[in-house]
Design a protein around this motif. Structure first.
Motif, short mmCIF file in Angstrom:
data_model
loop_
_atom_site.label_atom_id
_atom_site.label_comp_id
_atom_site.label_asym_id
_atom_site.label_seq_id
_atom_site.Cartn_x
_atom_site.Cartn_y
_atom_site.Cartn_z
N UNK A 115 -9.39 -10.78 2.75
CA UNK A 115 -9.38 -9.36 3.08
C UNK A 115 -9.19 -8.49 1.86
N UNK A 116 -8.86 -9.09 0.74
CA UNK A 116 -8.74 -8.30 -0.48
C UNK A 116 -7.32 -8.21 -0.99
N UNK A 117 -7.20 -7.82 -2.25
CA UNK A 117 -5.91 -7.76 -2.92
C UNK A 117 -4.98 -6.74 -2.28
N UNK A 118 -5.56 -5.64 -1.78
CA UNK A 118 -4.75 -4.54 -1.27
C UNK A 118 -4.26 -4.77 0.15
N UNK A 119 -4.72 -5.83 0.81
CA UNK A 119 -4.31 -6.09 2.19
C UNK A 119 -2.83 -6.45 2.24
N UNK A 120 -2.05 -5.84 3.15
CA UNK A 120 -0.62 -6.17 3.24
C UNK A 120 -0.41 -7.64 3.61
N UNK A 121 0.76 -8.14 3.25
CA UNK A 121 1.12 -9.53 3.55
C UNK A 121 1.14 -9.71 5.06
N UNK A 122 0.32 -10.64 5.56
CA UNK A 122 0.20 -10.83 7.01
C UNK A 122 1.38 -11.55 7.61
N UNK A 123 1.70 -11.21 8.86
CA UNK A 123 2.82 -11.85 9.55
C UNK A 123 2.60 -13.34 9.74
N UNK A 124 1.32 -13.75 9.83
CA UNK A 124 1.03 -15.16 10.07
C UNK A 124 0.77 -15.93 8.78
N UNK A 125 0.92 -15.27 7.64
CA UNK A 125 0.66 -15.95 6.37
C UNK A 125 1.84 -16.84 5.98
N UNK A 126 1.53 -18.05 5.50
CA UNK A 126 2.56 -18.87 4.86
C UNK A 126 2.82 -18.35 3.46
N UNK A 127 1.76 -17.88 2.81
CA UNK A 127 1.87 -17.32 1.47
C UNK A 127 0.59 -16.55 1.18
N UNK A 128 0.58 -15.86 0.06
CA UNK A 128 -0.61 -15.15 -0.37
C UNK A 128 -0.75 -15.29 -1.88
N UNK A 129 -1.94 -14.97 -2.38
CA UNK A 129 -2.16 -14.94 -3.83
C UNK A 129 -2.67 -13.55 -4.15
N UNK A 130 -1.89 -12.81 -4.91
CA UNK A 130 -2.18 -11.40 -5.15
C UNK A 130 -2.19 -11.08 -6.64
N UNK A 131 -3.00 -10.10 -6.98
CA UNK A 131 -3.07 -9.58 -8.34
C UNK A 131 -2.23 -8.31 -8.41
N UNK A 132 -1.28 -8.25 -9.33
CA UNK A 132 -0.45 -7.07 -9.41
C UNK A 132 0.63 -7.20 -10.46
N UNK A 133 1.70 -6.42 -10.26
CA UNK A 133 2.79 -6.39 -11.23
C UNK A 133 3.97 -7.29 -10.84
N UNK A 134 3.83 -7.99 -9.72
CA UNK A 134 4.89 -8.90 -9.28
C UNK A 134 5.96 -8.25 -8.44
N UNK A 135 5.78 -6.97 -8.10
CA UNK A 135 6.79 -6.25 -7.32
C UNK A 135 6.26 -5.98 -5.92
#
Length: 300
Positions: free
Chosen positions: A128-148
């Motif tokens: 869904x893209x980098x900007x998609x919020x962390x999903x409730x059903x996700x075990x984890x995600x891989x995101x590009x950002x500042x780590x915050x």
């Protein structure tokens, strides 16, 4: 007899105190910010204690609120961990949230390595893209950002370095950055600063990218592979293509994008056996050079 007082209000307060806003708490609990505010207000009335000082642009917990939240958060984390442990025996499915290009250029090509190591764990990829919020059903995600990301653990995986890439035939015509031509520089719509950053570092800041524009990095890299022009590659998307010779880097200069790729997850998942196995694998895989991974896959 145990008396549990207004659990919805307690959940709303803990989320608001931890994230620092009613809006963020509402997003986490899938309700509106106004609903969070009402539940917290009702909780304060029932407790007879003010938990927040309402400022113009922010929430500030009172001394009572800080004490309450410091005790509640570990309780909710422990409850989530207990639930994960109970359900782990009956389901071995990990849901990993990633952007579409990360899924195509890194996760899917390397997933066989994890399946070989952990054949009983099913990995489901949702995009869904980098900007998609962390999903409730996700075990984890891989995101590009500042780590915050409030409420999430973020562990660095890859440095997001920028480097132009193209076919070997096109690279042979490029001896120095000044040989680049604006119409041949392929662009990515959501990352307009990539080319200007690299061109400035290369000493040709007046050159402007005017080539075809695509929505995602994956599309731009495919266009470069097809000889349409020169794409701005970002690691780790380009690592396997470079190792395999599908693309080449005409110049050695790479420029940091100013962000990194992170593995993000909620803290209680760290104690879940299957997630812990996936976490160990992806951190190790991210640290390995692309050439070493390619050789390992060929040997297998």
């Amino acid at each position: 007899m145990r008396r549990l007082l207004f659990l919805n209000g307690i959940k709303a307060f803990e989320a608001a105190a931890r994230t620092g806003s009613f809006a963020a708490a509402g997003h986490e609990l899938n309700v509106s910010a106004a609903a969070i505010s009402r539940m917290v207000h009702l909780l304060e009335e029932r407790l007879g204690v003010a938990l927040f000082e309402r400022k113009a642009n922010r929430l500030v917990t009172t001394a009572a609120g800080r004490a309450y939240q410091s005790g509640l958060t570990p309780i909710f984390d422990a409850l989530a961990s207990l639930t994960a442990q109970v359900t782990a025996a009956s389901t071995r499915v990990l849901t990993v949230g990633v952007g579409p290009t990360f899924a195509m250029k890194w996760m899917i090509p390397h997933l066989a390595e994890f399946r070989k190591a952990e054949p009983d764990i099913e990995v489901r990829i949702t995009t869904g893209g980098i900007a998609v919020p962390f999903g409730d059903d996700w075990s984890c995600g891989i995101k590009l950002g500042d780590g915050e990301w409030p409420g999430l653990v973020a562990e660095p995986l890859f440095a997001a370095d920028l480097m132009p890439v193209c076919t070997a035939r096109l690279a042979n015509t490029l001896k120095r950055p000044a040989d680049l031509k604006g119409p041949s520089l392929i662009r990515v719509a959501h990352s307009p600063d990539d080319w200007p950053s690299w061109l400035k570092a290369a000493g040709v800041p007046r050159l402007t990218a005017r080539g075809p524009e695509f929505q995602f990095y994956g599309q731009a890299l495919q266009a470069a592979s097809d000889g349409l022009g020169i794409a701005m590659g970002i690691r780790p998307y380009i690592d396997d293509d470079l190792a395999a010779g599908r693309l080449v880097a005409p110049f050695a200069l790479s420029v940091p994008k100013g962000m990194r790729w992170y593995l993000v997850y909620r803290g209680f998942h760290a104690e879940q056996r299957d997630f812990a196995a996936f976490r160990r694998w992806i951190i190790r895989a991210a640290a390995e050079p692309a050439a070493a991974r390619k050789g390992a896959r060929s040997a297998g």
